[in-house]
Design a protein around this motif. Sequence first.
Motif, PDB file in Angstrom:
ATOM      1  N   GLY A 177       0.920  -1.298  -0.088  1.00 29.72           N
ATOM      2  CA  GLY A 177       0.069   0.033   0.043  1.00 29.72           C
ATOM      3  C   GLY A 177       1.009   1.237  -0.023  1.00 29.72           C
ATOM      4  N   ALA A 178       2.111   1.045  -0.477  1.00 26.64           N
ATOM      5  CA  ALA A 178       3.097   2.215  -0.374  1.00 26.64           C
ATOM      6  C   ALA A 178       3.535   2.936  -1.721  1.00 26.64           C
ATOM      7  CB  ALA A 178       4.180   1.735   0.507  1.00 26.64           C
ATOM      8  N   GLY A 180       3.255   5.097  -3.819  1.00 23.08           N
ATOM      9  CA  GLY A 180       2.364   5.799  -4.976  1.00 23.08           C
ATOM     10  C   GLY A 180       1.935   4.741  -6.079  1.00 23.08           C
ATOM     11  N   TYR A 181       1.836   3.681  -5.544  1.00 26.82           N
ATOM     12  CA  TYR A 181       1.044   2.523  -6.730  1.00 26.82           C
ATOM     13  C   TYR A 181      -0.525   2.565  -6.054  1.00 26.82           C
ATOM     14  CZ  TYR A 181       5.655   1.522  -7.626  1.00 26.82           C
ATOM     15  OH  TYR A 181       7.092   1.209  -8.118  1.00 26.82           O
ATOM     16  N   LEU A 182      -1.135   1.471  -6.708  1.00 24.19           N
ATOM     17  CA  LEU A 182      -2.649   1.778  -6.872  1.00 24.19           C
ATOM     18  C   LEU A 182      -3.335   2.124  -5.520  1.00 24.19           C
ATOM     19  CD1 LEU A 182      -5.327   1.948  -8.313  1.00 24.19           C
ATOM     20  CD2 LEU A 182      -5.533  -0.817  -8.055  1.00 24.19           C
ATOM     21  N   ILE A 183      -3.087   1.153  -4.475  1.00 29.35           N
ATOM     22  CA  ILE A 183      -3.614   1.247  -2.974  1.00 29.35           C
ATOM     23  C   ILE A 183      -3.348   2.710  -2.450  1.00 29.35           C
ATOM     24  CG2 ILE A 183      -3.790   0.371  -0.758  1.00 29.35           C
ATOM     25  CD1 ILE A 183      -3.313  -2.131  -2.025  1.00 29.35           C
ATOM     26  N   SER A 184      -1.988   2.925  -2.434  1.00 25.91           N
ATOM     27  CA  SER A 184      -1.080   4.146  -2.172  1.00 25.91           C
ATOM     28  C   SER A 184      -2.141   5.219  -2.803  1.00 25.91           C
ATOM     29  CB  SER A 184       0.075   4.329  -2.268  1.00 25.91           C
ATOM     30  OG  SER A 184       0.724   5.372  -2.100  1.00 25.91           O
ATOM     31  N   GLN A 185      -2.370   5.257  -4.030  1.00 22.39           N
ATOM     32  CA  GLN A 185      -3.180   6.313  -4.789  1.00 22.39           C
ATOM     33  C   GLN A 185      -4.534   6.707  -4.319  1.00 22.39           C
ATOM     34  OE1 GLN A 185      -2.748   5.042  -9.035  1.00 22.39           O
ATOM     35  NE2 GLN A 185      -0.575   4.627  -8.735  1.00 22.39           N
ATOM     36  N   LEU A 227       0.354  -8.793   6.075  1.00 20.98           N
ATOM     37  CA  LEU A 227       1.048  -7.621   6.426  1.00 20.98           C
ATOM     38  C   LEU A 227       0.677  -6.543   5.529  1.00 20.98           C
ATOM     39  CD1 LEU A 227       3.503 -10.144   6.438  1.00 20.98           C
ATOM     40  CD2 LEU A 227       4.561  -8.381   7.672  1.00 20.98           C
ATOM     41  N   PHE A 228       0.871  -5.057   5.811  1.00 21.12           N
ATOM     42  CA  PHE A 228       0.357  -4.084   4.907  1.00 21.12           C
ATOM     43  C   PHE A 228       1.634  -3.163   5.027  1.00 21.12           C
ATOM     44  CE2 PHE A 228      -1.500  -0.039   3.564  1.00 21.12           C
ATOM     45  CZ  PHE A 228      -2.574  -0.472   2.694  1.00 21.12           C
ATOM     46  N   ARG A 229       2.002  -2.642   3.634  1.00 20.20           N
ATOM     47  CA  ARG A 229       3.191  -1.798   3.773  1.00 20.20           C
ATOM     48  C   ARG A 229       2.701  -0.651   3.416  1.00 20.20           C
ATOM     49  NH1 ARG A 229       9.239  -1.520   0.724  1.00 20.20           N
ATOM     50  NH2 ARG A 229      10.209  -1.111   2.769  1.00 20.20           N
ATOM     51  N   ILE A 230       3.003   0.761   4.113  1.00 18.47           N
ATOM     52  CA  ILE A 230       2.481   1.992   3.588  1.00 18.47           C
ATOM     53  C   ILE A 230       3.838   3.124   3.700  1.00 18.47           C
ATOM     54  CG2 ILE A 230       2.192   2.378   6.162  1.00 18.47           C
ATOM     55  CD1 ILE A 230      -0.493   3.845   5.189  1.00 18.47           C
ATOM     56  N   SER A 267       7.613   2.585   5.242  1.00 17.52           N
ATOM     57  CA  SER A 267       8.751   2.534   4.336  1.00 17.52           C
ATOM     58  C   SER A 267       9.000   3.949   4.245  1.00 17.52           C
ATOM     59  CB  SER A 267       8.498   2.098   2.846  1.00 17.52           C
ATOM     60  OG  SER A 267       9.493   2.620   2.008  1.00 17.52           O
ATOM     61  N   THR A 268      10.239   4.313   4.442  1.00 25.23           N
ATOM     62  CA  THR A 268      10.828   5.646   4.504  1.00 25.23           C
ATOM     63  C   THR A 268      12.003   5.915   3.479  1.00 25.23           C
ATOM     64  OG1 THR A 268      12.414   5.592   6.205  1.00 25.23           O
ATOM     65  CG2 THR A 268      10.154   6.088   6.875  1.00 25.23           C
ATOM     66  N   TYR A 269      12.519   7.217   3.246  1.00 24.10           N
ATOM     67  CA  TYR A 269      13.715   7.341   2.621  1.00 24.10           C
ATOM     68  C   TYR A 269      14.775   7.153   3.710  1.00 24.10           C
ATOM     69  CZ  TYR A 269      11.765   9.926  -1.505  1.00 24.10           C
ATOM     70  OH  TYR A 269      11.126  10.137  -2.673  1.00 24.10           O
ATOM     71  N   ASP A 270      14.592   7.829   4.601  1.00 18.90           N
ATOM     72  CA  ASP A 270      15.607   7.616   5.900  1.00 18.90           C
ATOM     73  C   ASP A 270      14.780   7.653   7.053  1.00 18.90           C
ATOM     74  OD1 ASP A 270      17.305   8.272   7.784  1.00 18.90           O
ATOM     75  OD2 ASP A 270      17.921  10.036   6.762  1.00 18.90           O
ATOM     76  N   PHE A 271      15.018   6.456   7.818  1.00 16.98           N
ATOM     77  CA  PHE A 271      13.994   6.385   9.113  1.00 16.98           C
ATOM     78  C   PHE A 271      14.371   7.403  10.189  1.00 16.98           C
ATOM     79  CE2 PHE A 271      18.004   4.814  10.360  1.00 16.98           C
ATOM     80  CZ  PHE A 271      17.772   4.921  11.999  1.00 16.98           C
ATOM     81  N   ARG A 272      15.656   8.309  10.203  1.00 13.89           N
ATOM     82  CA  ARG A 272      15.748   9.332  11.110  1.00 13.89           C
ATOM     83  C   ARG A 272      14.978  10.484  10.911  1.00 13.89           C
ATOM     84  NH1 ARG A 272      21.706   7.349  10.936  1.00 13.89           N
ATOM     85  NH2 ARG A 272      22.131   6.376  12.442  1.00 13.89           N
TER      86      ARG A 272
END
Length: 356
Positions: A177-178, A180-185, A227-230, A267-272
Motif C-alpha cells: 500500500g506504499a 504511490g502505487y494503486l492502493i497508495s493512490q 502484512l500491509f506496507r505504507i 517505508s521511509t527514505y531515511d528512518f531518522r
Amino acid sequence: MSTDLLFSPFTLKNLTLRNRLGVAPMTRMSSPGDSIPRQDVLDFLVRRAENGAAVVYTEAIVTDYESAQGYPGQARLTTQRQIDAWAPVVDRIRAAGAVAVMQMFHCGRMAWPEVNPAGRALAPSALTPQQNNPLTGRPYPVPDVISRFDIDHVIHGFVETAKGAVAAGFDGIEIHGAHGYLISQFLSAHTNRRDDGYGGSAAKRFRFAREVIRAVRPAVPVERLLLFRISNWGVADPQVSLFASAAEWQEVIGLLDREPLDALSVSTYDFREEAFASGQTMAALTRRATRLPLLICGGIHDRASAEEALKDADIALSGKSILLNPDWVEQVRAGRPLPPRRAEEANVAYTAEPLR
Ligand SMILES: Cc1cc2nc3c(=O)[nH]c(=O)nc-3n(C[C@H](O)[C@H](O)[C@H](O)COP(=O)(O)O)c2cc1C
C-alpha cells in the motif's frame, strides 16, 4: 551480559523470528514471458536467508494480467507453473531459518501499458505524475478512472495472488500500500479526487485498502501472516507528501489497526527523518497510533542505524545494503563499518548480472 536487541528473537503471531533484520521487497525485473524470476534472482533470496536474515521478502509480485504491471519483467504468482517455481525457493528460505513473505502490488497510474497484456492503466482519478516514466523517457499514460467493475477485478487479482503464495508455502503475504502505487493512490488526496464512497475524507480514501485487506484475509490461513506496507512518499514526484499531516497519517494507521492484519511495514527514505514537522520520526508517529508489530525501512546500513531504528519498531528491513552485500547481517553483528548506499549503486538489481 546486556541483551543484544538486534539479535534477539521476536515473536510475530505464532512465528519466531531469529533476529530483527530482514530483506526488504526489491523488484528485479528478471521475469520476462512466463513471469517467473531468473534462477539467480531466486537463489539471491535463499542466500540472504542462509546468511542470517530473519525475514526475506520477494519482489513486488503483480496481481493481475490486465493492468497491474508497471515494470517490464515483473513476476506473477497465479499459475501452477509460477507456484511450482516459488515453492522450492520458499522451502529453502524456511530451511535456512528465515520467514518468507510474498509482497503483491498493482501499479495503478504508474503504468506502462505496453507491458500489460491488456494494455490498460487504472487509477482512482485520471491524473498522471508530473515526471516522465524514467524507463521509457515518456509521460505516463492518462489512466482510466477505475470503475466498480474494475475494482472487483483488481481485488480478485490480489486474492488470487495471495492464494498462489499460500499454495507455494509462504509464511506471510504483504499488501503493498506504499510508494504511490494503486492502493497508495487511493489513500492519498494527492491522487484520489473521487467524490464517491472511495474518495473524500481519509476514511473514504481508505475504503479500497480495506476492501482489499478483507477480501485477501480469508485466503490466508490464520496461522500465516498478513502484512500491509505504507509510506508517505511515492516513486514518482518524490517531493510530494502523500499525507497532509501527522494527524492524517495517524488516522490512516488507526484505520489499519482495526483491520485483520498481523503487522505494518513503514517505508521511509531515511528512518531518522522528522515526519510532518512533528518532531517525531515516521516510526514513532506510527507506533503511537497502532498496537500492531512494526517493520521499518529506509537508510538502515550498519549496526548503529539498525539499533536506532528499533527504538520505535520491531524489525529493521534493509533494501540497498543487503542487496549489495550478501554478508550484511553478519557484518552488522560484528559491528563492521558499513557505508550508506546510493540509489545508483542499486541499479545493478535490474541488470542481467547475477548478484552474490
Ligand atoms: C532495486 C530496488 C527495488 C525495489 N523494489 C521494491 C518493491 O518491489 N517493493 C517495495 O515495497 N519496495 C521496493 N523497493 C524499496 C525498498 O524496499 C526499500 O524501501 C528502499 O530501498 C529503502 O531502503 P534502503 O534505504 O535500505 O535501501 C526497492 C528498492 C530497490 C533498491
